[in-house]
Design a protein around this motif. Structure first.
Motif, PDB file in Angstrom:
ATOM      1  N   ALA A 129       0.835  -1.207   0.000  1.00  0.00           N
ATOM      2  CA  ALA A 129       0.000   0.000   0.000  1.00  0.00           C
ATOM      3  C   ALA A 129       0.863   1.248   0.000  1.00  0.00           C
ATOM      4  N   LEU A 130       1.930   1.217   0.774  1.00  0.00           N
ATOM      5  CA  LEU A 130       2.870   2.347   0.824  1.00  0.00           C
ATOM      6  C   LEU A 130       3.512   2.560  -0.541  1.00  0.00           C
ATOM      7  N   LYS A 131       3.964   1.479  -1.168  1.00  0.00           N
ATOM      8  CA  LYS A 131       4.675   1.596  -2.441  1.00  0.00           C
ATOM      9  C   LYS A 131       3.764   2.070  -3.568  1.00  0.00           C
ATOM     10  N   ALA A 132       2.474   1.795  -3.455  1.00  0.00           N
ATOM     11  CA  ALA A 132       1.536   2.189  -4.507  1.00  0.00           C
ATOM     12  C   ALA A 132       1.083   3.645  -4.387  1.00  0.00           C
ATOM     13  N   ALA A 133       1.308   4.272  -3.253  1.00  0.00           N
ATOM     14  CA  ALA A 133       0.818   5.636  -3.031  1.00  0.00           C
ATOM     15  C   ALA A 133       1.549   6.634  -3.926  1.00  0.00           C
ATOM     16  N   ASP A 134       0.802   7.571  -4.502  1.00  0.00           N
ATOM     17  CA  ASP A 134       1.368   8.598  -5.380  1.00  0.00           C
ATOM     18  C   ASP A 134       0.521   9.857  -5.261  1.00  0.00           C
ATOM     19  N   PHE A 135       1.123  10.930  -4.726  1.00  0.00           N
ATOM     20  CA  PHE A 135       0.402  12.178  -4.503  1.00  0.00           C
ATOM     21  C   PHE A 135       0.798  13.274  -5.498  1.00  0.00           C
ATOM     22  N   HIS A 136       1.507  12.909  -6.548  1.00  0.00           N
ATOM     23  CA  HIS A 136       1.918  13.932  -7.508  1.00  0.00           C
ATOM     24  C   HIS A 136       0.723  14.694  -8.081  1.00  0.00           C
ATOM     25  N   ALA A 137      -0.341  13.996  -8.376  1.00  0.00           N
ATOM     26  CA  ALA A 137      -1.489  14.628  -9.025  1.00  0.00           C
ATOM     27  C   ALA A 137      -2.493  15.215  -8.054  1.00  0.00           C
ATOM     28  N   THR A 138      -2.327  14.930  -6.757  1.00  0.00           N
ATOM     29  CA  THR A 138      -3.348  15.336  -5.791  1.00  0.00           C
ATOM     30  C   THR A 138      -2.855  16.272  -4.695  1.00  0.00           C
ATOM     31  N   ALA A 139      -1.540  16.384  -4.509  1.00  0.00           N
ATOM     32  CA  ALA A 139      -1.021  17.184  -3.400  1.00  0.00           C
ATOM     33  C   ALA A 139      -1.505  18.633  -3.439  1.00  0.00           C
ATOM     34  N   ALA A 140      -1.664  19.190  -4.642  1.00  0.00           N
ATOM     35  CA  ALA A 140      -2.096  20.586  -4.769  1.00  0.00           C
ATOM     36  C   ALA A 140      -3.506  20.805  -4.248  1.00  0.00           C
ATOM     37  N   ARG A 141      -4.273  19.722  -4.079  1.00  0.00           N
ATOM     38  CA  ARG A 141      -5.633  19.844  -3.564  1.00  0.00           C
ATOM     39  C   ARG A 141      -5.665  19.944  -2.048  1.00  0.00           C
ATOM     40  N   ILE A 142      -4.558  19.691  -1.391  1.00  0.00           N
ATOM     41  CA  ILE A 142      -4.511  19.743   0.074  1.00  0.00           C
ATOM     42  C   ILE A 142      -4.329  21.198   0.499  1.00  0.00           C
ATOM     43  N   GLN A 143      -5.367  21.785   1.037  1.00  0.00           N
ATOM     44  CA  GLN A 143      -5.359  23.204   1.353  1.00  0.00           C
ATOM     45  C   GLN A 143      -5.006  23.499   2.812  1.00  0.00           C
ATOM     46  N   GLN A 144      -4.929  22.471   3.643  1.00  0.00           N
ATOM     47  CA  GLN A 144      -4.584  22.691   5.043  1.00  0.00           C
ATOM     48  C   GLN A 144      -3.139  23.176   5.183  1.00  0.00           C
ATOM     49  N   GLN A 145      -2.863  23.850   6.278  1.00  0.00           N
ATOM     50  CA  GLN A 145      -1.484  24.186   6.608  1.00  0.00           C
ATOM     51  C   GLN A 145      -0.742  22.889   6.951  1.00  0.00           C
ATOM     52  N   VAL A 146       0.431  22.727   6.363  1.00  0.00           N
ATOM     53  CA  VAL A 146       1.194  21.487   6.537  1.00  0.00           C
ATOM     54  C   VAL A 146       2.617  21.828   6.965  1.00  0.00           C
ATOM     55  N   LEU A 147       3.075  21.203   8.026  1.00  0.00           N
ATOM     56  CA  LEU A 147       4.477  21.265   8.416  1.00  0.00           C
ATOM     57  C   LEU A 147       5.154  20.004   7.913  1.00  0.00           C
ATOM     58  N   VAL A 148       6.202  20.169   7.117  1.00  0.00           N
ATOM     59  CA  VAL A 148       6.989  19.049   6.616  1.00  0.00           C
ATOM     60  C   VAL A 148       8.337  19.091   7.334  1.00  0.00           C
ATOM     61  N   ILE A 149       8.601  18.083   8.140  1.00  0.00           N
ATOM     62  CA  ILE A 149       9.859  17.980   8.873  1.00  0.00           C
ATOM     63  C   ILE A 149      10.677  16.835   8.286  1.00  0.00           C
ATOM     64  N   CYS A 150      11.970  17.065   8.109  1.00  0.00           N
ATOM     65  CA  CYS A 150      12.848  15.989   7.657  1.00  0.00           C
ATOM     66  C   CYS A 150      14.199  16.123   8.342  1.00  0.00           C
ATOM     67  N   SER A 151      14.987  15.074   8.214  1.00  0.00           N
ATOM     68  CA  SER A 151      16.325  15.063   8.795  1.00  0.00           C
ATOM     69  C   SER A 151      17.354  14.943   7.672  1.00  0.00           C
TER      70      SER A 151
END
Length: 266
Positions: free
Chosen positions: A184-206
């Protein structure tokens, strides 16, 4: 599905849902609970197929299933509006929740997430899958810290790693469930849908994440219309565990206060 709700810290406190990664266990968030519980009623759970919710998963199990089952569990508790904190796979579920149930979701915080599994991370998972299939769960779990933690942290925390390995062996989700959740993880793809997410998002990485290089969090940040990227200098894939104080401070700054700027990198 069984979920755990902490006591609200004050009347009408907001709710924060915590979603772990591929391991699926709610106990992953222990380093965050005390800090976050001062400001939120927390919802923590073992994902379907793991822990107290361990049951066989269907062959076609997918990310929308993961989002639907936890959203339904929230509604059964009378929770209709909440923010979400997710790590890796949990971050993908957080985005799926925002897409499928936008009116229910306030803010998102995603630790070491991505738009679509990249070639490097896919190679890492392939190595882990080979260990699981050819050598069994014990070998898979013995190798797991190599993908999660910085080498210097592992060298200084061997007794803890041995205790965690024993615990994970005792509560292993099973090879079939793990494989189906990984698919399920490997099949996920948000390239076409991420722009529809209008909420404020914090992206943290290391910056030293071996499993999911930080550049893929940057790619995710660039695809989200209302996001903030924070790059931690050290901590590995499980930076909320190894550098909990730093990570917690960043989370609280975003979740508890209203950001004055977005689309920036800190």
């Amino acid at each position: 599905m069984q979920i755990e709700l902490t006591q609200a810290p004050f009347p009408k406190a907001p709710t924060l849902l915590l979603i772990a990664g591929l391991g699926g266990m709610g106990s992953y968030w222990l380093p965050q609970r005390a800090a976050l519980a001062e400001h939120y009623q927390l919802v923590v759970y073992d994902q379907r197929g793991t822990g107290v919710n361990k049951q066989p998963l269907p062959n076609d199990y997918c990310l929308p299933d993961m989002a639907q089952e936890i959203h339904t569990a929230m509604l059964q508790q009378g929770i209709t509006h909440y923010s979400v904190l997710g790590h890796a796979l949990g971050g993908l579920v957080a985005m799926q929740l925002a897409l499928d149930y936008p009116a229910a979701i306030d803010k998102l915080a995603i630790i070491n997430g991505w738009l679509q599994l990249n070639a490097h991370t896919r190679r890492c998972f392939a190595v882990r899958e080979t260990l699981l299939q050819d050598s069994g769960p014990a070998a898979y779990l013995q190798a797991q810290p190599l993908f999660l933690y910085p080498a210097d942290w592992m060298a200084a925390n061997q007794p803890r790693l041995e205790a965690e390995e024993a615990m994970h062996n005792a509560h292993f989700q099973g090879q079939e469930n793990l494989t189906r959740r990984l698919n399920a993880l490997k099949a996920a793809d948000f390239h076409a849908t991420a722009a529809r997410i209008q909420q404020q998002v914090l992206v943290i990485c290391s910056r030293d994440d071996l499993l999911v290089p930080w550049i893929f969090s940057e790619e995710l940040h660039n695809a989200l219309p209302n996001s903030l990227l924070e790059i931690m200098p050290w901590g590995g894939h499980a930076c909320n565990v190894t550098a909990a104080s730093d990570c917690n401070q960043r989370l609280l700054s975003f979740l508890v206060t209203e950001p004055t700027y977005l689309k920036e990198i800190i």
